[in-house]
Design an enzyme around this catalytic site. Structure first.
Site, PDB file in Angstrom:
ATOM      1  N   GLN B  19      23.680  56.816  33.777  1.00  0.00           N
ATOM      2  CA  GLN B  19      24.936  55.577  33.719  1.00  0.00           C
ATOM      3  C   GLN B  19      24.318  54.395  33.849  1.00  0.00           C
ATOM      4  O   GLN B  19      24.998  53.327  33.782  1.00  0.00           O
ATOM      5  CB  GLN B  19      25.610  55.847  35.077  1.00  0.00           C
ATOM      6  CG  GLN B  19      24.992  55.833  36.356  1.00  0.00           C
ATOM      7  CD  GLN B  19      25.350  56.578  37.576  1.00  0.00           C
ATOM      8  OE1 GLN B  19      25.888  57.721  37.932  1.00  0.00           O
ATOM      9  NE2 GLN B  19      25.772  55.379  38.451  1.00  0.00           N
ATOM     10  N   CYS B  25      29.559  56.982  37.980  1.00  0.00           N
ATOM     11  CA  CYS B  25      29.280  58.239  38.246  1.00  0.00           C
ATOM     12  C   CYS B  25      30.645  58.982  38.031  1.00  0.00           C
ATOM     13  O   CYS B  25      30.694  60.030  37.596  1.00  0.00           O
ATOM     14  CB  CYS B  25      28.535  58.318  39.621  1.00  0.00           C
ATOM     15  SG  CYS B  25      29.572  57.952  40.757  1.00  0.00           S
ATOM     16  N   HIS B 161      29.293  59.618  45.917  1.00  0.00           N
ATOM     17  CA  HIS B 161      28.580  59.707  44.445  1.00  0.00           C
ATOM     18  C   HIS B 161      29.310  60.988  44.061  1.00  0.00           C
ATOM     19  O   HIS B 161      29.659  61.970  44.565  1.00  0.00           O
ATOM     20  CB  HIS B 161      27.121  60.054  44.612  1.00  0.00           C
ATOM     21  CG  HIS B 161      26.593  60.051  43.359  1.00  0.00           C
ATOM     22  ND1 HIS B 161      26.752  59.333  42.299  1.00  0.00           N
ATOM     23  CD2 HIS B 161      25.590  61.046  42.977  1.00  0.00           C
ATOM     24  CE1 HIS B 161      25.940  59.705  41.405  1.00  0.00           C
ATOM     25  NE2 HIS B 161      25.292  60.631  41.568  1.00  0.00           N
TER      26      HIS B 161
END
Lengths: 238, 214
Positions: B19, B25, B161
């Protein structure tokens, strides 16, 4: 062996009881399964009790396991990473064969509180900070005197491996300081982990925690309520 | 659930992506899930575009973060996802250039999954990789092995995340989830993170979801 009855069929054992050694060694072998020689934990103290059942003998053990000192320079730089795990095991001995029913291990509590509180110390604002200034004990403790040299060497490897370039010498010094702090932080995380994970140098090792969070993580996941989704149907019997 | 499962061995997972310096994410987690769903329902593994989501999902915030639940809705409304080759990742937001004619996959719906990890394992084995979100405590310095941080350090309430569950199993009697991350293959175990399974470690069971492809 002196013992006190706890319940019908149960006995309390002294730490040195020979009958506990066989199941304790079995538990240790299970704990070390898959580990290379030199990285296996060794048995510390053992205590426990046994209950005779129709199936055999059920051992409830509480043991300390000493993890070997860390040797990987990318994972640990300070010689303080020897970790003591406190484990409880339930082992059934049935017809002479041991079966591990339950295992629960965690770092010994006395070290945990201090480590947890020290994990959340903020990074300094002072961009002129050097490696030796953030750990003043490095200057006096002979165990840690070579830390500065080691960390500089590992930082150079990090810079080469991940092609890092910094705008100035001051920036490089600041990043070295952050890197050193992060190595200590990684070792604390390592000491507090209950699994088999290894923490150490990664490509993010020259970032402060705040930089890492800001750049790579996703605060919306905890800040914004998730849109209600339809619940998946339960799976049918395969 | 079977005792172990790994969708990587069954060709349902694309290569580990990166990323870059961008909090995207959520997009990688969702495209990974859709890649798996498309493979399992249509038989073709396609690497799909995260950049399309960064540029065209106006509810989420590109590199500043997003939610998988919004991303599924955006994919449905847009009319599908283009491939990585056709709409390649730039790591920063651009003007939306999605073309419905270029879309190679579609989704029909999305669902939230159980918080029971045994049920999640069963679902994964039968239906494919799962989008989840976790507390990323310790991941900055993770190298290998099964992570099992103390619960107070890795609270399920502090999720930050999004990643993809691609399998599960046991190593030395320790149950784990195999998790595809989006930080490149030079992080973790060739881009993968292994997290303790069965204890709700780091909130892995709190935000599980999947697209539905009919």
């Amino acid at each position: 062996v002196p013992f006190k009855p706890r319940a019908a069929g149960a006995r309390a054992w002294e730490p040195s009881s020979p009958e506990l050694l066989a199941p304790a060694r079995f538990a240790l072998d299970e704990y070390n399964r898959g580990r290379a020689a030199g990285s296996r934990a060794v048995l510390g103290t053992v205590r426990g009790r046994v209950r005779r059942t129709a199936q055999g003998s059920l051992y409830s053990l509480e043991a300390t396991l000493e993890e070997p000192p860390c040797k990987d320079p990318l994972v640990c730089l300070l010689p303080v990473s020897k970790k003591t795990m406190l484990c409880t095991f339930e082992i059934l001995n049935e017809l002479g064969k041991h079966i591990l029913l339950r295992r629960d291990c965690g770092p010994v509590d006395t070290k945990v509180t201090a480590l947890v509180s020290s994990l959340f110390q903020p990074y300094p604002d002072n961009r002129n900070e050097s490696v030796s200034s953030f750990l003043p004990q490095l200057n006096s403790d002979p165990l840690h005197q070579d830390f500065s040299m080691k960390i500089t060497s590992v930082f150079k490897d990090f810079v080469a491996t991940y092609n890092r370039t910094y705008e100035s010498e001051e920036e490089a010094q600041w990043r070295l300081s952050v890197f050193a702090r992060n190595m200590v932080r990684a070792q604390k995380i390592q000491a507090l982990d209950r699994g088999t994970a290894q923490y150490g140098v990664t490509k993010f090792s020259d970032l402060t925690e705040e930089e890492f969070r800001t750049i790579y993580l996703n605060p919306l996941l905890r800040e914004e309520p998730s849109k209600k989704m339809r619940l998946a149907k339960s799976l049918t019997d395969p | 659930a079977p005792p172990e499962w790994d969708w990587r061995k069954k060709g349902a997972v694309t290569e580990v992506k990166d990323q870059g310096m961008c909090g995207s994410c959520w997009a990688f987690s969702v495209t990974g899930n859709v890649e798996g769903q498309w493979f399992l329902n249509r038989g073709t593994l396609l690497s799909l575009s995260e950049q399309e989501l960064l540029d065209c999902d106006k509810v989420d915030k590109a590199c500043l973060g997003g939610l998988p639940s919004n991303a599924y809705t955006a994919i449905e409304k847009l009319g599908g996802l283009e491939t990585e080759d056709d709409y390649s990742y730039q790591g920063h937001v651009q003007a939306c250039s999605f073309s419905a004619q270029m879309a190679k996959v579609y989704i029909n719906d999305s669902v939230e999954l159980s918080q029971n990890e045994q049920k999640l394992a069963a679902w994964l084995a039968q239906k494919g990789p799962i989008s989840v979100a976790i507390n990323a405590f310790g991941m900055q310095f993770y190298r290998h092995g099964i992570a099992h941080p103390l619960r107070p350090l890795c609270s399920p309430w502090l999720i930050d995340h999004a990643v993809l569950l691609v399998g599960y199993g046991n190593r030395s009697n320790i149950p784990f989830w195999a998790i595809k991350n989006s930080w490149g293959s030079d992080w973790g175990e060739e881009g993968y993170y292994y997290l303790h399974r069965g204890s709700g470690a780091c909130g892995v069971n709190t935000m599980a979801s999947s697209a539905v492809v009919n």
